[in-house]
Structure formats: structure tokens, C-alpha cells
Design a protein around this motif. Structure first.
Motif, mmCIF file in Angstrom:
data_model
loop_
_atom_site.group_PDB
_atom_site.id
_atom_site.type_symbol
_atom_site.label_atom_id
_atom_site.label_comp_id
_atom_site.label_asym_id
_atom_site.label_seq_id
_atom_site.Cartn_x
_atom_site.Cartn_y
_atom_site.Cartn_z
ATOM 1 N N TYR A 46 -5.202 93.011 87.690
ATOM 2 C CA TYR A 46 -6.174 92.456 89.767
ATOM 3 C C TYR A 46 -4.495 92.447 89.666
ATOM 4 O O TYR A 46 -3.792 91.225 89.461
ATOM 5 N N LYS A 90 -3.840 88.902 87.358
ATOM 6 C CA LYS A 90 -4.959 88.596 86.038
ATOM 7 C C LYS A 90 -4.562 90.310 85.172
ATOM 8 O O LYS A 90 -4.797 91.318 85.875
ATOM 9 N N PRO A 150 -8.696 89.419 77.193
ATOM 10 C CA PRO A 150 -7.484 89.179 78.074
ATOM 11 C C PRO A 150 -5.352 89.760 77.838
ATOM 12 O O PRO A 150 -6.087 90.351 76.670
ATOM 13 N N THR A 172 -1.759 89.852 78.334
ATOM 14 C CA THR A 172 -0.508 90.013 79.097
ATOM 15 C C THR A 172 1.073 89.911 79.219
ATOM 16 O O THR A 172 1.172 91.000 78.427
ATOM 17 N N LEU A 185 -13.294 89.042 86.029
ATOM 18 C CA LEU A 185 -12.681 88.303 85.697
ATOM 19 C C LEU A 185 -13.921 86.934 85.390
ATOM 20 O O LEU A 185 -12.683 85.925 84.137
ATOM 21 N N TYR A 191 -12.290 85.727 81.471
ATOM 22 C CA TYR A 191 -11.270 84.460 81.979
ATOM 23 C C TYR A 191 -12.408 83.610 82.738
ATOM 24 O O TYR A 191 -11.800 82.324 82.235
ATOM 25 N N ILE A 198 -12.919 82.785 84.947
ATOM 26 C CA ILE A 198 -12.963 82.107 86.778
ATOM 27 C C ILE A 198 -13.866 83.017 87.714
ATOM 28 O O ILE A 198 -14.939 83.873 87.827
#
Length: 282
Positions: free
Chosen positions: A184, A192, A214, A216, A263, A267, A269
């Protein structure tokens, strides 16, 4: 106070009603004059003619239009009247045409699976190797993507597509499972990343039952994403998708009317609030 339109069509609103209402509500909380607009009832004047109409009545054009439909020409007409569109028509035109997206990736120096166009009037290249992934140039979400193991499968994909343009690519992976990365990007900055995977489908889309977790990004992966973002220019909220391979990321597609369910799910969010806060600062 800004006049803001959140624009959907009836089909997309039916699918995304919760987000449409949540986004409108968050924008109002920032003190804006917000209207939820259905595309089917909106008339935009031609040329120098004055007077936007909604449901047959004149309406003041907005300062900002959050365009949650895939209709680049409609977005361009809004821009002709000085409306700030989110996303703009250029971004919409590129993101909703896979051929244009791949040409952008090529210019940016980002690898992707080679493609060729097919259709009723475009035969298969000589010596083509199967399996192939055949997809419509404008489709998203994996729903217009087929795995073709022979020429009969390709012919069936062409028939099913009707007038839709198609491209074909060599399959990446074994065709039995899939893994890809959704990144995103908000206001030109990575927000993210989510890793999507499926054990029983080469398409790993969350909407088709794929898992999401998730992720990274490494510095190298971030740079790959930013190569796309820099060449796309002026994007507001997009989802950039990459196939995950042993050799690294392969660009797959970009969505400008990008969903935000992952999301929330991955997360926790409030994506509607994040997006509204961004829009409020424009």
C-alpha cells in the motif's frame, strides 16, 4: 471547509458500502461538506457549458473528488473543471490497463513476467510454451485470470472475455500454489505491506480466500516499489502487487481503486480514517 465528493457506482457501492460510509463519516469529522455520489446519477457538463447535475438537480462541483470507480475519462472531465481528483486520471489510466502498467515497469527498470497480447484476431506466437496465465488487461482481484495448459484453454479464455482485451504470460511457479506481495502506497510513500499466499490456487488474492500476514520490506524491495511509484507520479492511494520468487520481486499489477480489507484484518488499521486524514491535508 472543503466540498468533497466520494464517488461510487451502484455495483461497487453495494460491495464496499461499509468503507464508503466510513470514509464519508471520517471526512465529515474533519469539518468538510461531504456528499456520497452515485456515478449513474451525475451529469458533468460538456466543454464550456455550466452546471453539474445530480439526480436531475444542479449541484456545485466539489473541491475534491475521491473517485472510487474505474473510469479514467470521467475523472479527466472532472479535472477539466479544476476538481482535485483522488486518484487522478493519468494514474487511473495506467493502473487499469496491464499493458500500460508493464510498459511503465519496463521504463522504471522493474522486472516482470514477459507478456504478449492475444485475442480473436491475434493468434498465439510460434513455439509458445504452456502453461500460460491469461488475464484481461483491465481486471483486478484475480477474478479474470485463467491458467491455460493448452491451446483449447486459451481459446476458451478468449471466448469468455468477449470484447475485453487479453494478455498472456508464462506461469511463474508451479500453478498449484501462489504467493505475492501487496504494498500500500499513500501519497507517494510506502504505508504497509501484506504477504498473501494460497496452498491450493496460483492466485493468492485475499478476496479469493488467500491468507494474509504482515510483511516488512527489505531496503532492496523498498527501492523496487519506489521505482514504480516515481514513474507513476502523483498517486494518492494505490496498491502495488508483486510476485514473490527466489530471484526477488516481479511486478504484477497496480490497483488505484484499491481495497483496504487487509489493512483491517492484518494490522487492525482504520484505513478509512487514515485515508480521510490524508485527503483533509490536500
Amino acid at each position: 471547509m472543503k466540498r468533497i465528493w466520494v464517488i461510487y457506482n451502484r455495483i461497487q457501492y453495494g460491495i464496499n458500502e461499509w468503507f464508503a460510509l466510513a470514509l464519508s463519516d471520517r471526512l465529515r469529522q474533519n469539518g468538510n461538506d461531504v456528499r456520497l455520489i452515485m456515478r449513474e446519477y451525475l451529469e458533468i457538463p460538456e466543454g464550456e457549458e455550466n452546471g453539474f447535475k445530480y439526480e436531475g438537480k444542479e449541484i456545485e462541483p466539489p473541491d475534491i473528488a475521491v473517485v472510487r470507480i474505474i473510469e479514467p475519462e470521467f475523472t479527466r472531465r472532472l479535472e477539466a473543471f479544476g476538481v482535485r481528483t483522488v486518484n487522478n486520471s493519468r494514474v487511473s489510466k495506467i493502473c487499469n490497463d496491464k499493458k500500460r502498467s508493464y510498459l511503465l515497469a519496463k521504463k522504471a527498470g522493474v522486472p516482470f513476467a514477459d507478456f504478449f497480447e492475444i485475442g480473436r484476431r491475434k493468434g498465439l506466437p510460434k513455439g509458445v510454451e504452456y502453461p500460460l496465465v491469461v488475464k484481461t488487461v483491465s481486471g483486478h482481484g484475480g477474478k479474470e485470470v485463467r491458467l491455460c495448459r493448452n491451446e483449447n484453454d486459451v481459446n476458451e479464455a478468449v471466448r469468455a472475455a468477449g470484447k475485453e482485451k487479453l494478455i498472456a504470460q508464462k506461469l511463474v511457479g508451479d500453478g498449484k500454489s501462489g504467493k505475492d506481495l501487496r504494498v500500500y502506497v499513500l501519497g507517494g510513500k510506502i504505508f504497509k505491506a501484506v504477504l498473501r499466499s494460497s496452498d491450493n490456487d496460483f492466485r493468492s488474492n485475499f478476496s479469493l480466500g488467500g491468507r494474509a500476514e504482515p510483511y516488512t520490506l527489505s531496503p532492496e524491495e523498498e527501492e523496487t516499489v519506489y521505482k514504480i511509484v516515481r514513474d507513476l507520479k502523483s498517486s494518492d492511494l494505490i496498491g502495488a502487487d508483486f510476485l514473490v520468487t527466489e530471484e526477488g520481486l516481479l511486478f504484477n499489477e497496480i490497483e488505484d481503486v484499491v481495497g483496504t480489507r487487509m489493512l483491517y484484518a492484518v494490522y487492525g488499521i482504520d484505513a478509512a480514517k487514515v485515508f480521510a486524514d490524508y485527503i483533509n491535508d490536500l
